[in-house]
Design a protein around this motif. Structure first.
Motif, mmCIF file in Angstrom:
data_model
loop_
_atom_site.group_PDB
_atom_site.id
_atom_site.type_symbol
_atom_site.label_atom_id
_atom_site.label_comp_id
_atom_site.label_asym_id
_atom_site.label_seq_id
_atom_site.Cartn_x
_atom_site.Cartn_y
_atom_site.Cartn_z
ATOM 1 N N LEU A 16 0.862 -1.186 0.000
ATOM 2 C CA LEU A 16 0.000 0.000 0.000
ATOM 3 C C LEU A 16 0.894 1.229 0.000
ATOM 4 O O LEU A 16 1.520 1.560 0.999
ATOM 5 N N ASN A 40 -2.831 -3.005 -2.688
ATOM 6 C CA ASN A 40 -3.999 -2.917 -1.813
ATOM 7 C C ASN A 40 -4.652 -1.529 -1.875
ATOM 8 O O ASN A 40 -5.068 -0.990 -0.849
ATOM 9 N N ARG A 63 -9.359 -3.131 1.449
ATOM 10 C CA ARG A 63 -8.256 -2.743 2.315
ATOM 11 C C ARG A 63 -8.111 -3.695 3.503
ATOM 12 O O ARG A 63 -9.085 -4.188 4.043
ATOM 13 N N LYS A 201 1.480 1.750 8.064
ATOM 14 C CA LYS A 201 0.021 1.746 7.992
ATOM 15 C C LYS A 201 -0.605 0.998 9.158
ATOM 16 O O LYS A 201 -1.809 1.049 9.353
#
Length: 240
Positions: A16, A40, A63, A201
């Motif tokens: 991501l 993603n 996600r 993340k």
């Protein structure tokens, strides 16, 4: 050190917005192994960069770390599947002995125990959360693991048979819990853990760490699978 046979290994790289890290990560994938970059929902061109660098790109719009990992697992075709973060914090080349151990039958699942290299490699709150989960895992399964890190290797068919359902941060832990319930032989080896490229993340913030702990606590609360339905290791035998 020679790599195992090329056709036997796929490396799943959940991604991501990792445009900055991708060139280094893909360059470190052992020669002949297939890199499966699971995009993603990146907005920084990560998918295009991965394709240009020769990786196979799998698009997973839903996600979630688990969603990306499982999309990679289901897209894999090799006998052995590895997982590695795509943020340059872990070196995919470190997977060579992991794969050898799975192939020769001395382990069913091999995990990397992260050893931070330099300041900022692993925030204190993320380490604390990982330690707490490791202790909870020990109580739940008896496994004396120190880390639930993302660097790992196992046989594809056996992983699919675990029927993993978590699609968030609990995916890596669910893999270990269900493997333990199925009496897999699980080993752990030290690996250097570098400061990641870009912003985390998952565990880069207290909020992210708390969410990850919540996801994983939910996994630990699952009832063990009955012996008759547990997925046995492909090599057979109880070695845990």
């Amino acid at each position: 050190m020679t790599s195992p046979a090329p056709e036997d290994v796929d490396v799943v790289l959940p991604c991501l917005n990792e445009a900055e890290a991708l060139p280094w990560v893909l360059d470190r994938v052992p020669p002949g192994w297939r890199a499966l970059v699971v995009d993603n929902g990146s907005t920084d061109g990560s998918g295009d960069i991965a394709r240009a660098l020769g990786a196979t790109v799998v698009d997973e719009p839903r996600r979630g770390f688990g969603a990306a990992c499982h999309a990679g697992l289901t897209a894999a075709t090799a006998g052995i599947v590895c997982f590695c973060d795509c943020d340059a914090s872990l070196d995919p080349a470190l997977l060579v002995p992991f794969v050898r151990e799975v192939r020769d039958g001395s382990a069913d699942l091999v995990l990397g125990r992260r050893r931070p290299q330099g300041r900022g490699a692993w925030p204190a709150h993320a380490r604390a959360g990982n330690l707490a989960l490791s202790l909870m895992l020990r109580r739940r399964t008896g496994l004396r693991l120190h880390d639930l890190g993302p660097l790992r290797a196992a046989r594809r068919a056996s992983l699919l048979a675990l029927d993993l359902t978590d699609r968030r941060s609990g995916y890596p832990l669910q893999m270990v819990v269900r493997a333990a319930d199925a009496d897999w032989h699980i080993t752990e080896h030290d690996v250097p853990y570098l400061p990641r490229s870009g912003a985390s993340k998952v565990t880069g913030t207290w909020r992210g760490t708390w969410q990850a702990v919540r996801d994983m606590s939910r996994v630990l609360a699952e009832a063990p699978a009955p012996p008759e339905t547990a997925a046995a290791p492909s090599r057979g035998g109880s070695r845990r």
